[in-house]
Design an enzyme around this catalytic site. Structure first.
Site, short mmCIF file in Angstrom:
data_model
loop_
_atom_site.label_atom_id
_atom_site.label_comp_id
_atom_site.label_asym_id
_atom_site.label_seq_id
_atom_site.Cartn_x
_atom_site.Cartn_y
_atom_site.Cartn_z
CD GLU A 51 12.86 4.94 8.24
OE1 GLU A 51 12.98 5.77 9.18
OE2 GLU A 51 12.52 5.26 7.10
CB CYS B 154 13.01 9.58 7.87
SG CYS B 154 13.86 8.39 6.78
CB THR C 166 7.07 8.07 15.95
OG1 THR C 166 8.37 8.20 15.34
CG2 THR C 166 7.23 7.33 17.26
N GLY D 203 6.96 5.30 8.15
CA GLY D 203 6.03 6.40 8.36
C GLY D 203 6.25 7.05 9.71
CE LYS E 245 -1.90 2.71 3.00
NZ LYS E 245 -2.07 3.98 2.22
CD GLU F 70 9.75 12.95 11.85
OE1 GLU F 70 10.67 12.51 11.14
OE2 GLU F 70 8.73 12.28 12.12
#
Length: 477
Positions: free
Chosen positions: A246, A280, A226, A224, A171, A381
């Protein structure tokens, strides 16, 4: 442009015939449709994957190599088409998208070769027995990729999963579906057997969550945010699924007084603002030794002010559009947070409205100073063209500042002192440490983060190990 699902080797509409709007970030306008898939589409994909998996697992490695390599070759052939589509869909400059298409092809080519080289171990027990390890495919696995590097990270997951003999249900992000759709067409042309790869488009909470919940999907590789990763882990853990996550980062870029300052600044501009800061691995916290702080600050500001913002199709522009309106608003909200926290804006700090693209989602590259480590701007973030700059006096202080967040994905160290480089590399609490460089990647190396930046490693043999199950066989003499 209408995107279709790829199930059973065919391009098909969603069962519901419902679609979601797909926006062009540079203009803010709807330019296409994405399937609003649901559990029915997922079940069709699972049936297709299960029917194809065993034959694919038993396909000779050389044939897997040929098919995966053919996919890589076709991405190269259609690189410009893919790059233009990626730029339009994601908002990044076309010149950057071209580079990402090269890497996407490399992902398939690397793991095509790995399929022929992957091996297991044997262990002899003196005059008693021989042990050997079988590395067997898991079966049907799920790959969920993000919107920041759409085909780059989509292929990073799919290629090793296929090389290891699994069937894949994948996806892509609903914000950036087009290159995954184009990949579907290439897979058909390359002769990938029907059902080995199935691509189901749709919303994360609807399709992605269903993939994680489904007992027929035995492993999940997710890249994606956290928060989403925590939710997926809470779902998958009680089901004893293999899980690779990740997630986010709040990466430090540390410049010491003995560094090559000009090279460090040039690389820092890329490390901070490439892809609008939506990587990232971007360095979002710049830590500079006090003795060179003012020099580095002045030179960095000068370089950032030269960055051109606007139409992603213009190769002179270095900064494109933010991927979506919700994310655009999120990044702008953090600029307000930074102001309220007392941050001093050296550059940027505002939305930009380029001529002819006034309705697009653009934000000026922003440098903020004067903020403490524990403030939200330095802890959370932002995932946009926003960095903070802080000074330090000693190596220990630099280490404490660098390690002082919940994240642990990547760090960069700039120094000519070999002892310092090795000492810090060992002490930094991150999955990746670059010394005097950034984003210099060898595909054979493990990739992933520590703490809230993720679980597990991908890349090279680590990815092949994740997408297989080891079985020990002991034969007595």
């Amino acid at each position: 442009m209408r995107v279709l699902n790829y199930i059973g080797g065919k391009l098909v509409e969603p069962v519901s015939k419902k679609y979601l709007p797909n926006h062009q970030p540079s203009t803010g306008m709807v330019y296409g449709e994405v399937p609003d898939s649901n559990n029915e589409d997922l079940e069709l994909a699972l049936i297709s994957a299960k029917s194809a998996q065993k034959d694919w697992e038993n396909t000779p490695a050389e044939q897997k190599f040929k098919v995966l390599n053919a996919i890589a070759d076709l991405i190269d052939v259609h690189r410009e088409k893919f790059a233009l589509a990626e730029s339009k869909d994601q908002g990044k400059p076309v010149w950057l998208a071209r580079n990402e298409m090269i890497r996407s092809a490399q992902n398939f080519r690397f793991f095509a070769t790995t399929a022929m080289q992957f091996s297991s171990e044997s262990h002899a027990m003196e005059n008693k027995a021989i042990n050997y390890t079988l590395r067997q495919s898991i079966g049907v696995v799920g790959c969920i990729s993000p919107w920041n590097l759409p085909l780059y990270l989509f292929s990073w997951k799919i290629a090793p999963a296929l090389a290891a003999g699994n069937a894949v249900i994948a996806k892509p992000s609903e914000f950036t579906p087009v290159t995954a759709f184009l990949l579907s067409e290439i897979c058909i042309e390359a002769g990938l057997p029907a059902g080995v790869l199935n691509i189901v488009h749709g919303l994360g909470p609807k399709v992605g969550q269903s993939m994680v919940e489904h007992p027929g999907i035995k492993a999940i590789s997710f890249t994606g945010g956290t928060t989403t990763g925590k939710h997926l882990a809470a779902t998958a853990a009680p089901m004893f699924k293999k899980l690779s996550l990740e997630l986010g980062g709040k990466n430090p870029n540390i410049i010491f007084a003995d560094a090559d300052i000009n090279k460090a600044i040039k690389t820092t501009v890329n490390a901070s603002f490439m892809n609008q800061g939506e990587i990232c691995l971007c360095g979002s916290r710049l830590l500079v030794h006090a003795s060179i702080y003012e020099e580095v600050k002045a030179k960095l500001v000068d370089e950032v002010l030269k960055l051109k913002i606007g139409d992603p199709s213009n190769d002179e522009n270095r900064i494109g559009a933010i991927v979506s309106e919700p994310h655009y608003k999120k990044v702008l909200s953090y600029l307000e947070i930074a102001k309220n926290e007392g941050g001093v804006f050296l550059t940027g700090g505002e939305a930009v409205f380029p001529e002819g693209f006034e309705k697009g989602w653009y934000i000026a590259p922003t440098i903020i100073e004067g903020l403490p480590l524990q403030c939200r701007t330095n802890q959370e973030e932002i995932f946009g063209p926003v960095i903070s700059i802080m000074k330090f006096e000693t190596d220990q202080e630099a280490l404490e500042l660098a390690n002082g967040t919940e994240y642990g994905l990547a760090a960069t160290v700039w120094t000519s002192n070999l002892n310092r480089a090795h000492t810090l590399a060992a002490a930094l609490d991150f999955g990746i440490v670059w010394v005097n460089c950034w984003l210099l990647r060898d595909l054979r190396t493990p990739f992933g983060g520590k703490k809230s930046s993720g679980v597990g490693r991908e890349g090279g043999l680590e990815a092949m190990r994740f997408f297989t199950e080891p079985k020990n066989v002991c034969i007595a003499f």
